[in-house]
Design a protein around this motif. Structure first.
Motif, PDB file in Angstrom:
ATOM      1  N   UNK A   3       0.726  -1.231  -0.051  1.00 45.61           N
ATOM      2  CA  UNK A   3       0.022  -0.063   0.046  1.00 45.61           C
ATOM      3  C   UNK A   3       0.894   1.332   0.092  1.00 45.61           C
ATOM      4  N   UNK A   4       0.716   2.058  -0.976  1.00 45.72           N
ATOM      5  CA  UNK A   4       1.381   3.248  -1.292  1.00 45.72           C
ATOM      6  C   UNK A   4       3.126   2.729  -1.095  1.00 45.72           C
ATOM      7  N   UNK A   5       3.436   1.724  -1.514  1.00 42.14           N
ATOM      8  CA  UNK A   5       4.880   1.273  -1.612  1.00 42.14           C
ATOM      9  C   UNK A   5       5.600   0.830  -0.371  1.00 42.14           C
ATOM     10  N   UNK A   6       4.420   0.648   0.617  1.00 44.96           N
ATOM     11  CA  UNK A   6       5.033  -0.163   1.824  1.00 44.96           C
ATOM     12  C   UNK A   6       4.271  -1.527   2.124  1.00 44.96           C
ATOM     13  N   UNK A   7       4.760  -2.503   2.460  1.00 43.40           N
ATOM     14  CA  UNK A   7       4.496  -3.897   2.448  1.00 43.40           C
ATOM     15  C   UNK A   7       3.549  -3.904   3.917  1.00 43.40           C
ATOM     16  N   UNK A   8       2.405  -4.105   3.454  1.00 45.08           N
ATOM     17  CA  UNK A   8       1.226  -4.146   4.287  1.00 45.08           C
ATOM     18  C   UNK A   8       0.943  -5.654   4.923  1.00 45.08           C
ATOM     19  N   UNK A   9       1.090  -6.642   4.053  1.00 42.69           N
ATOM     20  CA  UNK A   9       0.578  -7.749   4.200  1.00 42.69           C
ATOM     21  C   UNK A   9       1.357  -8.788   3.279  1.00 42.69           C
ATOM     22  N   UNK A  10       1.259 -10.296   3.809  1.00 47.01           N
ATOM     23  CA  UNK A  10       1.928 -11.336   3.029  1.00 47.01           C
ATOM     24  C   UNK A  10       0.820 -12.439   2.808  1.00 47.01           C
ATOM     25  N   UNK A  11       0.998 -13.131   1.888  1.00 47.93           N
ATOM     26  CA  UNK A  11       0.322 -14.615   1.622  1.00 47.93           C
ATOM     27  C   UNK A  11       1.149 -15.455   0.732  1.00 47.93           C
ATOM     28  N   UNK A  12       0.909 -16.722   0.931  1.00 46.28           N
ATOM     29  CA  UNK A  12       1.237 -17.559   0.005  1.00 46.28           C
ATOM     30  C   UNK A  12       0.086 -18.226  -0.753  1.00 46.28           C
ATOM     31  N   UNK A  13       0.152 -17.885  -1.987  1.00 47.56           N
ATOM     32  CA  UNK A  13      -0.999 -18.367  -3.114  1.00 47.56           C
ATOM     33  C   UNK A  13      -0.243 -19.444  -3.948  1.00 47.56           C
ATOM     34  N   UNK A  14      -1.027 -20.728  -4.104  1.00 49.36           N
ATOM     35  CA  UNK A  14      -0.633 -21.796  -4.639  1.00 49.36           C
ATOM     36  C   UNK A  14      -1.620 -22.309  -5.656  1.00 49.36           C
ATOM     37  N   UNK A  15      -1.461 -22.316  -6.696  1.00 49.21           N
ATOM     38  CA  UNK A  15      -2.457 -23.185  -7.480  1.00 49.21           C
ATOM     39  C   UNK A  15      -2.610 -24.801  -7.488  1.00 49.21           C
ATOM     40  N   UNK A  16      -3.955 -25.046  -7.246  1.00 46.11           N
ATOM     41  CA  UNK A  16      -4.214 -26.696  -7.274  1.00 46.11           C
ATOM     42  C   UNK A  16      -3.145 -27.406  -6.671  1.00 46.11           C
ATOM     43  N   UNK A  17      -2.526 -27.168  -5.803  1.00 48.49           N
ATOM     44  CA  UNK A  17      -1.754 -28.125  -5.044  1.00 48.49           C
ATOM     45  C   UNK A  17      -1.910 -27.905  -3.483  1.00 48.49           C
ATOM     46  N   UNK A  18      -2.712 -28.911  -2.771  1.00 48.36           N
ATOM     47  CA  UNK A  18      -2.695 -28.707  -1.334  1.00 48.36           C
ATOM     48  C   UNK A  18      -3.080 -30.270  -1.044  1.00 48.36           C
ATOM     49  N   UNK A  19      -2.006 -31.198  -0.936  1.00 45.95           N
ATOM     50  CA  UNK A  19      -2.543 -32.605  -0.326  1.00 45.95           C
ATOM     51  C   UNK A  19      -3.411 -32.862   0.470  1.00 45.95           C
ATOM     52  N   UNK A  20      -3.466 -31.952   1.616  1.00 42.40           N
ATOM     53  CA  UNK A  20      -4.247 -32.010   2.822  1.00 42.40           C
ATOM     54  C   UNK A  20      -5.932 -31.938   2.265  1.00 42.40           C
ATOM     55  N   UNK A  21      -6.004 -31.046   1.278  1.00 42.52           N
ATOM     56  CA  UNK A  21      -7.308 -30.923   0.792  1.00 42.52           C
ATOM     57  C   UNK A  21      -7.889 -31.881  -0.236  1.00 42.52           C
ATOM     58  N   UNK A  22      -7.211 -32.861  -0.248  1.00 44.11           N
ATOM     59  CA  UNK A  22      -7.683 -34.324  -0.962  1.00 44.11           C
ATOM     60  C   UNK A  22      -8.592 -35.003  -0.019  1.00 44.11           C
TER      61      UNK A  22
END
Length: 172
Positions: A63-82
């Motif tokens: 936000x306005x050049x400052x790091x406000x938040x972090x997240x990991x974003x992963x497509x189609x891959x979460x073995x625990x969700x199976x």
């Protein structure tokens, strides 16, 4: 914060690792102070963040050049969700959100909700119309955000030996 804020969601680089870890540590302490057991067992740790970045999963919300938040974003891959004790809304391509952490300097400003909306837009740009995630039963702040943003509770998944609430949102 002004209403004219400029925000972007961008892929994290190795140069971002220190600030990301600082934000994640703040979130770990908040979970502890809230009485949550989430993130109180050495996970996530600096290696988790480094691996997110190396694998292209780490994303920064600025936000306005400052790091406000972090997240990991992963497509189609979460073995625990199976193996869900319940049922997902869809079996289509999906984006998994993990390790959401907001900087202390941006608390109370609706940043997590803005981050989620930006992630939803990112998913749609990739032609993916399902977002899945999980959280601890006692992470009341995240549960409140998920309810506000109309994520559907789908059941329980299991990570590292414990049950977690699983949610999905279908995008239009």
């Amino acid at each position: 914060m002004q209403s004219q804020e400029n925000f972007i969601l961008r892929k994290a680089t190795p140069a971002d690792q220190a600030v990301i870890w600082e934000i994640v540590q703040q979130a770990i302490l908040r979970r502890k102070n809230d009485g949550s057991s989430q993130w109180q067992d050495g996970y996530p740790n600096p290696d988790t963040i480094r691996e997110d970045i190396e694998n292209g999963f780490g994303y920064i919300f600025e936000i306005d050049g400052e790091t406000a938040a972090y997240s990991a974003l992963i497509f189609n891959n979460e073995p625990a969700y199976e193996n869900i004790d319940g049922k997902w809304l869809s079996d289509n391509d999906f984006l998994v959100i993990h390790r959401v952490a907001v900087s202390d300097g941006f608390l109370g400003k609706g940043i997590a909700s803005k981050l989620f909306l930006e992630i939803e837009n990112f998913a749609k740009q990739q032609q993916v119309f399902s977002i899945k995630l999980d959280t601890n039963f006692d992470n009341l702040a995240m549960l409140k955000i998920l309810e506000k943003l109309n994520y559907t509770y789908c059941g329980e998944v299991y990570f590292r030996g414990s049950a977690r609430k699983a949610f999905e949102k279908l995008l239009r």
